[in-house]
Design a protein around this motif. Structure first.
Motif, mmCIF file in Angstrom:
data_model
loop_
_atom_site.group_PDB
_atom_site.id
_atom_site.type_symbol
_atom_site.label_atom_id
_atom_site.label_comp_id
_atom_site.label_asym_id
_atom_site.label_seq_id
_atom_site.Cartn_x
_atom_site.Cartn_y
_atom_site.Cartn_z
ATOM 1 N N TYR A 129 3.451 2.113 8.246
ATOM 2 C CA TYR A 129 4.889 1.912 8.289
ATOM 3 C C TYR A 129 5.230 0.976 9.439
ATOM 4 O O TYR A 129 4.715 1.125 10.533
ATOM 5 C CB TYR A 129 5.614 3.241 8.491
ATOM 6 C CG TYR A 129 5.392 4.221 7.372
ATOM 7 C CD1 TYR A 129 6.201 4.188 6.250
ATOM 8 C CD2 TYR A 129 4.366 5.149 7.421
ATOM 9 C CE1 TYR A 129 5.995 5.085 5.206
ATOM 10 C CE2 TYR A 129 4.154 6.044 6.388
ATOM 11 C CZ TYR A 129 4.970 6.010 5.290
ATOM 12 O OH TYR A 129 4.764 6.887 4.258
ATOM 13 N N SER A 131 8.770 -0.995 11.185
ATOM 14 C CA SER A 131 10.222 -1.122 11.180
ATOM 15 C C SER A 131 10.601 -2.487 11.725
ATOM 16 O O SER A 131 10.077 -2.930 12.744
ATOM 17 C CB SER A 131 10.856 -0.037 12.044
ATOM 18 O OG SER A 131 12.227 -0.302 12.230
ATOM 19 N N SER A 135 15.151 -2.015 8.360
ATOM 20 C CA SER A 135 14.540 -1.257 7.276
ATOM 21 C C SER A 135 13.139 -0.831 7.688
ATOM 22 O O SER A 135 12.595 -1.314 8.671
ATOM 23 C CB SER A 135 14.477 -2.110 6.009
ATOM 24 O OG SER A 135 13.718 -3.276 6.243
ATOM 25 N N ILE A 136 12.588 0.084 6.903
ATOM 26 C CA ILE A 136 11.228 0.523 7.146
ATOM 27 C C ILE A 136 10.364 -0.028 6.024
ATOM 28 O O ILE A 136 10.659 0.143 4.848
ATOM 29 C CB ILE A 136 11.141 2.061 7.203
ATOM 30 C CG1 ILE A 136 11.948 2.569 8.394
ATOM 31 C CG2 ILE A 136 9.684 2.508 7.287
ATOM 32 C CD1 ILE A 136 12.030 4.065 8.500
#
Length: 144
Positions: A129, A131, A135-136
Motif C-alpha cells: 500500500y 499513499s 488516495s491509497i
C-alpha cells in the motif's frame, strides 16, 4: 516518583527477560567502518530472512548481521534519498523516495519503479500500500 516507577519497571522487565533466556541480548553500533555511507537513517524494516533494511539519506542499505551493503538506484548518489522502506512477503524491498515508490529485488540486485510520482507512506502485508496524500494505492506484493 516517576523516576522510581520507571526504575522499578526496568528492573522487573530486565529480570523477566533474563529469566526467559534473553539475558544475552547485545547491541552493536553500526558506522562507516561497517559499510554505512550515510548516518542519516530515516526508516528500518526487517525481512522474514532476518536481513535489516535501512532507508538512508543517500539510498537503501542492507545489513545481514555481518556487513552493511549500500544499494543505489542510479549512480548519482545524491538523488537516491529514501524516506521509507518496507519488505514484502516475497522478499521484495519497497523504497519510498521523492519521485515515487521503487521495488528492489535482492536476488537480481535490481530496482524498478512501481509508482512514479510522490507518495507519503508505504506498508506491506499481502499487498503493498502506498499513499499519495489523496488516495491509497494497492499493488500486489512483488510490485505488479
Amino acid at each position: 516518583m516517576k523516576k522510581s516507577v520507571i526504575l522499578i519497571l526496568s528492573v522487573i522487565l530486565s529480570s523477566f527477560l533474563y529469566g526467559k533466556g534473553f539475558g544475552s541480548i547485545s547491541f552493536q553500533h553500526l558506522t562507516e567502518k561497517d559499510g554505512f555511507e550515510s548516518n542519516d537513517i530515516l526508516d528500518i524494516a526487517i525481512g522474514d530472512d532476518g536481513i535489516i533494511w535501512f532507508a538512508t539519506g543517500i539510498g537503501l542499505a542492507e545489513y545481514d548481521g555481518i556487513r552493511v551493503k549500500q544499494h543505489f538506484e542510479d549512480d548519482q548518489r545524491t538523488q537516491n534519498f529514501s524516506d521509507r522502506v518496507a519488505v514484502g512477503r516475497d522478499g521484495t524491498v519497497y523504497v519510498l523516495h521523492p519521485s515515487g515508490v521503487s521495488a528492489y529485488d535482492p536476488k537480481k540486485a535490481e530496482f524498478r519503479c512501481v509508482h512514479p510520482g510522490s507518495a507519503s507512506a508505504i506498508f506491506c502485508s499481502d499487498y503493498v500500500y502506498a499513499s499519495d496524500g489523496y488516495s491509497i494505492l494497492r499493488m500486489e506484493d512483488g510490485g505488479s
